[in-house]
Write a protein that holds these residues in place. Sequence first.
Motif, PDB file in Angstrom:
ATOM      1  N   GLY A  98       0.801  -1.224   0.000  1.00 21.67           N
ATOM      2  CA  GLY A  98       0.000   0.000   0.000  1.00 21.67           C
ATOM      3  C   GLY A  98       0.832   1.271   0.000  1.00 21.67           C
ATOM      4  N   HIS A  99       2.146   1.146   0.243  1.00 19.94           N
ATOM      5  CA  HIS A  99       3.013   2.340   0.265  1.00 19.94           C
ATOM      6  C   HIS A  99       3.013   3.015  -1.118  1.00 19.94           C
ATOM      7  N   PHE A 100       2.962   4.358  -1.118  1.00 22.96           N
ATOM      8  CA  PHE A 100       2.910   5.110  -2.385  1.00 22.96           C
ATOM      9  C   PHE A 100       4.043   6.131  -2.421  1.00 22.96           C
ATOM     10  N   GLU A 101       4.653   6.278  -3.585  1.00 22.92           N
ATOM     11  CA  GLU A 101       5.667   7.332  -3.768  1.00 22.92           C
ATOM     12  C   GLU A 101       5.275   8.158  -4.992  1.00 22.92           C
ATOM     13  N   PRO A 102       5.152   9.465  -4.820  1.00 17.09           N
ATOM     14  CA  PRO A 102       4.852  10.311  -5.985  1.00 17.09           C
ATOM     15  C   PRO A 102       6.103  10.489  -6.853  1.00 17.09           C
ATOM     16  N   VAL A 103       5.945  10.387  -8.160  1.00 11.73           N
ATOM     17  CA  VAL A 103       7.076  10.665  -9.075  1.00 11.73           C
ATOM     18  C   VAL A 103       6.544  11.402 -10.312  1.00 11.73           C
ATOM     19  N   ASP A 104       7.450  12.191 -10.941  1.00 11.66           N
ATOM     20  CA  ASP A 104       7.079  12.921 -12.157  1.00 11.66           C
ATOM     21  C   ASP A 104       7.545  12.196 -13.412  1.00 11.66           C
ATOM     22  N   VAL A 105       8.637  11.444 -13.244  1.00 11.28           N
ATOM     23  CA  VAL A 105       9.274  10.809 -14.414  1.00 11.28           C
ATOM     24  C   VAL A 105       9.595   9.366 -14.062  1.00 11.28           C
ATOM     25  N   ILE A 106       9.372   8.445 -15.016  1.00 10.96           N
ATOM     26  CA  ILE A 106       9.873   7.069 -14.854  1.00 10.96           C
ATOM     27  C   ILE A 106      10.898   6.837 -15.951  1.00 10.96           C
ATOM     28  N   LEU A 107      12.133   6.576 -15.530  1.00 10.85           N
ATOM     29  CA  LEU A 107      13.217   6.299 -16.486  1.00 10.85           C
ATOM     30  C   LEU A 107      13.481   4.792 -16.453  1.00 10.85           C
ATOM     31  N   TRP A 108      13.112   4.131 -17.558  1.00 14.50           N
ATOM     32  CA  TRP A 108      13.238   2.670 -17.632  1.00 14.50           C
ATOM     33  C   TRP A 108      14.642   2.326 -18.145  1.00 14.50           C
ATOM     34  N   ALA A 109      15.533   1.931 -17.231  1.00 13.04           N
ATOM     35  CA  ALA A 109      16.870   1.471 -17.645  1.00 13.04           C
ATOM     36  C   ALA A 109      16.821  -0.057 -17.607  1.00 13.04           C
ATOM     37  N   THR A 110      15.944  -0.590 -18.430  1.00 12.89           N
ATOM     38  CA  THR A 110      15.559  -1.994 -18.308  1.00 12.89           C
ATOM     39  C   THR A 110      16.020  -2.857 -19.481  1.00 12.89           C
ATOM     40  N   GLY A 111      16.989  -2.376 -20.200  1.00 16.90           N
ATOM     41  CA  GLY A 111      17.651  -3.240 -21.175  1.00 16.90           C
ATOM     42  C   GLY A 111      17.005  -3.301 -22.542  1.00 16.90           C
ATOM     43  N   PHE A 112      17.412  -4.310 -23.283  1.00 15.68           N
ATOM     44  CA  PHE A 112      17.107  -4.411 -24.711  1.00 15.68           C
ATOM     45  C   PHE A 112      16.793  -5.858 -25.073  1.00 15.68           C
ATOM     46  N   ARG A 113      16.228  -6.013 -26.241  1.00 15.95           N
ATOM     47  CA  ARG A 113      16.010  -7.347 -26.817  1.00 15.95           C
ATOM     48  C   ARG A 113      16.679  -7.377 -28.188  1.00 15.95           C
ATOM     49  N   PRO A 114      17.015  -8.563 -28.709  1.00 13.14           N
ATOM     50  CA  PRO A 114      17.640  -8.615 -30.038  1.00 13.14           C
ATOM     51  C   PRO A 114      16.715  -8.004 -31.104  1.00 13.14           C
TER      52      PRO A 114
END
Length: 357
Positions: free
Chosen positions: A266-282
């Motif tokens: 249930g914990h919430f954190e407000p954010v303005d930007v989500i930066l996805w440094a989540t990699g790549f696929r072939p």
Amino acid sequence: MVIGAGQAGLAASFHLRRRGIDHVVLDADDAPGGAWQHRWDSLSMHDVHGVADLPDSTAPTTDDPHARANVVVPAYFADYERRHDLPVVRPVRVDRVEPDPEPGSDLLVVHAGDRTWRTRTLVNATGTWTRPFVPHYPGQESFAGRQLHTVDFPGPEHFTGQRVLVVGGGASAVQFLGELAPVTDTLWVTRRPPVWRTGDFDPGAGLAAVTLVEERVRAGLPPASVVSVTGLMLRPQEQRAAELGAYERHPMFERIEPHGVRWADGHFEPVDVILWATGFRPAVTHLAPLDLTSEHGGIQLLPVRGNVQGATTAARDRRVQLVGYGPSASTIGASRAGRQAALAVQRCLDSTPAERP
Ligand code: FAD
């Protein structure tokens, strides 16, 4: 035919030429440099620990810790193409490759817009940069702020005064946090606890990762990343972010809401930007008509017969080699795979379809 003129494609082209195999390299970019020309400005040669040598050449070294990878590496590739007079044609983005529908033809047809090539063999060297991976979380579409991926990172100054959530446990995430934390408020989430390294990179760990990914592609499983095993390290320029607490990692949230993210408790954190440094696929969607994917979800690769090292040949169509894919998706792996692929191309050209190795 080679598709892609990054490290893998140039290495393959060098070895094809050395074997006297007539070919062309089609490359989607406007200029030499492969994906390196698109990487963010603050990525230095020091950060990437240099790049591996292309065949019969020495990669540039620099003492300047700020030398930009997106300048130094493209200049090296451009010089290499010129010196070896490699037959690169650009910009040509291949849309699809399919078997020639002509009855009795054993050729592959390569389509790029309204242009078409016919080829007996194909070396695919298209890397991963054009296929950024963003995982899906419930509520993602409802997010009112900005979402972007590593490929879009414009530099920290664009986020001043905003709260940025960085997602991902790799070196890119660490670097982004280092740059962002001094100018804005950050929050870091990763799926698994990050693995920190204190000493030099352990080559044994690197080799183990390559072996593991090699086993996966030989079994037809989707490849994992071989460059994500180097362990994370904080560089001097990231100390300020560390002091600010930027590397206090949080586990993954459960859902995304219009103005932030919420965890299962249930914990919430407000954010303005989500930066996805989540990699790549072939980047292999243009090969879909060749039906190369195994029932295990990846393209199964085989080594050249009689050669135990480095699998590059597609099990479902031995006219096709993949380099810079799976175990060879590193600068050193890409350079080596180019030689394997040229050998496999030679064997394929020397055989009839029935005898194909
Ligand atoms: P790329 O350099 O991506 O080149 C692919 C080429 O194919 C491009 O020129 C592109 O224009 C072209 N192309 C793509 N699709 C098409 C199409 N449909 N038609 C025509 N052309 C096409 N490796 C390391 O060893 N050390 C590191 O520190 C390291 N850091 C990395 C950091 C990041 C952020 C990333 C994403 C990768 C990193 N790697 C690193 C991996 C490494 O950069 C590559 O595996 C290696 O350079 C081989 O690249 P490549 O030739 O396969 O692909």
